[in-house]
Design a protein around this motif. Structure first.
Motif: not given
Length: 125
Positions: A52-71
């Protein structure tokens, strides 16, 4: 006695469910779930598993391999074709290829169009 849990669905956050479903549909050949819409879309997989793919307002993409925005989630897909061939097609569809590739020639880490990391792994045999 262990519980008898069976995976039935995996859901990814994203800014545009239909667009991300289209990427994975082109990549996998899986059918679009008939009740997909602008807020929640999905693909029907084998063995009654649903992506499934759910809409999220203000979505922030993961930053792989860093974890500033976890995957948050990392999917792996087995492939029969050569990895170079599959990777090239996925890049044409809009995938990205992070510089960090920890698996050598055994697997490739890519990112979907909204940044979720996933791997393609050569199927054995």
């Amino acid at each position: 006695m262990p519980l008898q849990l069976k995976l039935s669905a995996i859901t990814l956050d994203c800014p545009d469910p239909m667009a991300l479903a289209a990427f994975y549909q082109q990549a996998t050949g899986l059918p679009l779930h008939p009740k997909s819409n602008a807020d929640f879309a999905g693909l029907d997989c084998e063995d009654d598993v649903f992506i499934g793919f759910q809409r999220v307002d203000g979505y922030r993409a993961p930053q792989w391999p860093e974890q500033t925005v976890p995957q948050q989630l990392h999917m792996c897909f087995k492939v029969k074709q050569p990895l170079d061939q599959v990777e090239a097609r996925l890049l044409e569809l809009g995938a990205g290829r992070p510089e960090h590739q920890p698996h050598g020639d055994k697997a490739r880490v890519l990112t979907d169009p909204v940044g979720h990391p996933f791997c393609i792994v050569k199927e054995r045999g």
